[in-house]
Enzyme design. Structure first.
Site, PDB file in Angstrom:
ATOM      1  N   HIS A  34      -4.340   3.558   6.431  1.00 49.97           N
ATOM      2  CA  HIS A  34      -3.828   3.868   4.898  1.00 49.97           C
ATOM      3  C   HIS A  34      -3.828   2.790   4.188  1.00 49.97           C
ATOM      4  O   HIS A  34      -4.087   1.622   4.756  1.00 49.97           O
ATOM      5  CB  HIS A  34      -2.528   4.446   5.268  1.00 49.97           C
ATOM      6  CG  HIS A  34      -1.384   3.284   5.570  1.00 49.97           C
ATOM      7  ND1 HIS A  34      -1.391   2.847   6.968  1.00 49.97           N
ATOM      8  CD2 HIS A  34      -0.424   2.806   4.935  1.00 49.97           C
ATOM      9  CE1 HIS A  34      -0.332   2.031   7.007  1.00 49.97           C
ATOM     10  NE2 HIS A  34       0.333   2.104   5.881  1.00 49.97           N
ATOM     11  N   ASP A  44      -1.191   1.728   1.085  1.00 47.95           N
ATOM     12  CA  ASP A  44       0.287   2.110   0.475  1.00 47.95           C
ATOM     13  C   ASP A  44      -0.037   2.260  -1.114  1.00 47.95           C
ATOM     14  O   ASP A  44      -0.819   1.865  -1.776  1.00 47.95           O
ATOM     15  CB  ASP A  44       1.253   0.913   0.743  1.00 47.95           C
ATOM     16  CG  ASP A  44       1.188   0.248   1.937  1.00 47.95           C
ATOM     17  OD1 ASP A  44       1.193   1.034   2.908  1.00 47.95           O
ATOM     18  OD2 ASP A  44       1.469  -0.900   2.184  1.00 47.95           O
ATOM     19  N   HIS A  66      -4.938  -0.665   6.065  1.00 44.75           N
ATOM     20  CA  HIS A  66      -4.213  -1.284   7.190  1.00 44.75           C
ATOM     21  C   HIS A  66      -3.571  -0.267   8.300  1.00 44.75           C
ATOM     22  O   HIS A  66      -3.502   0.810   7.750  1.00 44.75           O
ATOM     23  CB  HIS A  66      -3.288  -2.285   6.844  1.00 44.75           C
ATOM     24  CG  HIS A  66      -1.986  -1.906   6.051  1.00 44.75           C
ATOM     25  ND1 HIS A  66      -2.099  -1.682   4.625  1.00 44.75           N
ATOM     26  CD2 HIS A  66      -0.640  -1.511   6.194  1.00 44.75           C
ATOM     27  CE1 HIS A  66      -0.863  -1.011   4.148  1.00 44.75           C
ATOM     28  NE2 HIS A  66      -0.028  -0.833   5.340  1.00 44.75           N
ATOM     29  N   ARG A 108       9.525  -6.515   4.271  1.00 40.60           N
ATOM     30  CA  ARG A 108       8.048  -6.025   3.441  1.00 40.60           C
ATOM     31  C   ARG A 108       8.690  -6.140   1.951  1.00 40.60           C
ATOM     32  O   ARG A 108       9.602  -5.618   1.495  1.00 40.60           O
ATOM     33  CB  ARG A 108       7.402  -4.624   3.895  1.00 40.60           C
ATOM     34  CG  ARG A 108       6.243  -4.518   3.307  1.00 40.60           C
ATOM     35  CD  ARG A 108       5.638  -3.287   3.647  1.00 40.60           C
ATOM     36  NE  ARG A 108       5.923  -2.326   2.354  1.00 40.60           N
ATOM     37  CZ  ARG A 108       5.430  -0.948   2.584  1.00 40.60           C
ATOM     38  NH1 ARG A 108       4.642  -0.786   3.522  1.00 40.60           N
ATOM     39  NH2 ARG A 108       5.722  -0.075   1.514  1.00 40.60           N
TER      40      ARG A 108
END
Ligand code: SIN
Length: 278
Positions: free
Chosen positions: A98, A100, A253, A268
């Site tokens: 995917h 983000d 990723h 993150r």
């Protein structure tokens, strides 16, 4: 005194940057890192010692922080999202290809993921270059894709009718806020490098604009297996203190879920991006 940096490419995508203390960057280092980020799309840094304040300061030196509305936040640090898998948990966050935020009309630039606790074995992250993947398509398919847009959504991942495992849902917030749908060109011109990049992904892309889901599926599936080919990818083995900084507009990723019974904990921070164009 400025630090001596070495930058080693990690294949079709990514570079490992050595000799940098990310809590003490000066203007010259920032310029080197910005240029490396545009060239390699994901940068890997080892042996960092970053307090949450250092992580935030690092992110802010690259841009404005985007607070993800679905991820849990680190206590006391609403700008930092927590990516946690406990030993008893089976499913993980990000366990499939995917990119983000493609469901946002102005998608986030990318994220800085910092490892606080890593499993003894496994827990790597794969990255794929959507620029290298575009470059290796035939001219005929490039021509076909040139005029297409795709529809992306957050609903089926973070919304109330999600396809995600129940135990992951308990880790996400704000299902009611998962109402984003966005349309982007299938081939974008990367805002930093000027390279063409394939901007569809298995996580959030639903279909081509003006096509049904069924009509879109065969071509999307072809593109997905093409981007994920080994020659377009690299694999990061995390250690405590590793930080990866990736570009959502040039990479996908996949957090590999091969460490059942062990704990993995990451922080993150995501950065705001800009509108994308063909
Ligand atoms: C994510 O998809 O942002 C998580 C990546 C990872 O945990 O390696």
């Amino acid at each position: 005194m400025s630090q001596t940096v070495s930058i080693t490419p990690t294949g079709a995508v990514g570079a490992e940057v050595r000799g940098v203390d990310l809590s003490a960057l000066d203007d010259q280092l920032m310029a080197e890192l910005r240029s490396a980020f545009a060239e390699y799309s994901v940068l890997f840094f080892r042996e960092q010692k970053l307090a949450p304040e250092d992580h935030i300061a690092l992110a802010e030196s690259f841009g404005e922080i985007n607070v993800n509305r679905f991820f849990p936040q680190v206590d006391g640090y609403p700008n930092i999202a927590e990516v946690r898998k406990e030993p008893k948990q089976k499913a993980n966050i990000g366990g499939g290809w995917h990119t983000d935020h493609s469901y946002d009309q102005i998608p986030a630039l990318g994220s800085m993921l910092y490892a606080l606790q890593t499993p003894e074995t496994g827990g790597d992250t794969l990255f794929a270059s959507t620029c290298a993947a575009y470059d290796s398509l035939s001219d005929g398919l490039k021509d076909t894709l040139a005029g297409l847009n795709a529809v992306h959504s957050s609903r089926h991942v973070f919304g109330n009718n999600t396809n995600q495992p129940r135990e992951l849902l308990a880790r996400f917030n704000n299902a009611d806020a998962a109402v984003q749908d966005a349309i982007h060109p299938v081939v974008i011109t990367h805002p930093l490098s000027g390279r063409k990049s394939l901007y569809v992904n298995p996580g959030f892309t639903l279909r081509f604009e003006g096509w049904t889901k069924d009509e879109s599926a065969p071509l999307l599936q072809y593109l997905y297996q093409h981007v994920g080919r080994p020659e377009h990818t690299t694999r990061l083995h995390w250690q405590v203190g590793t930080l990866a900084f990736w570009d959502n507009r040039a990479t996908w990723h996949w957090a590999v879920n091969d460490y059942q019974g062990q704990k993995r904990l990451m922080h993150r921070i995501t950065l705001e991006g800009e509108s994308l164009s063909a």
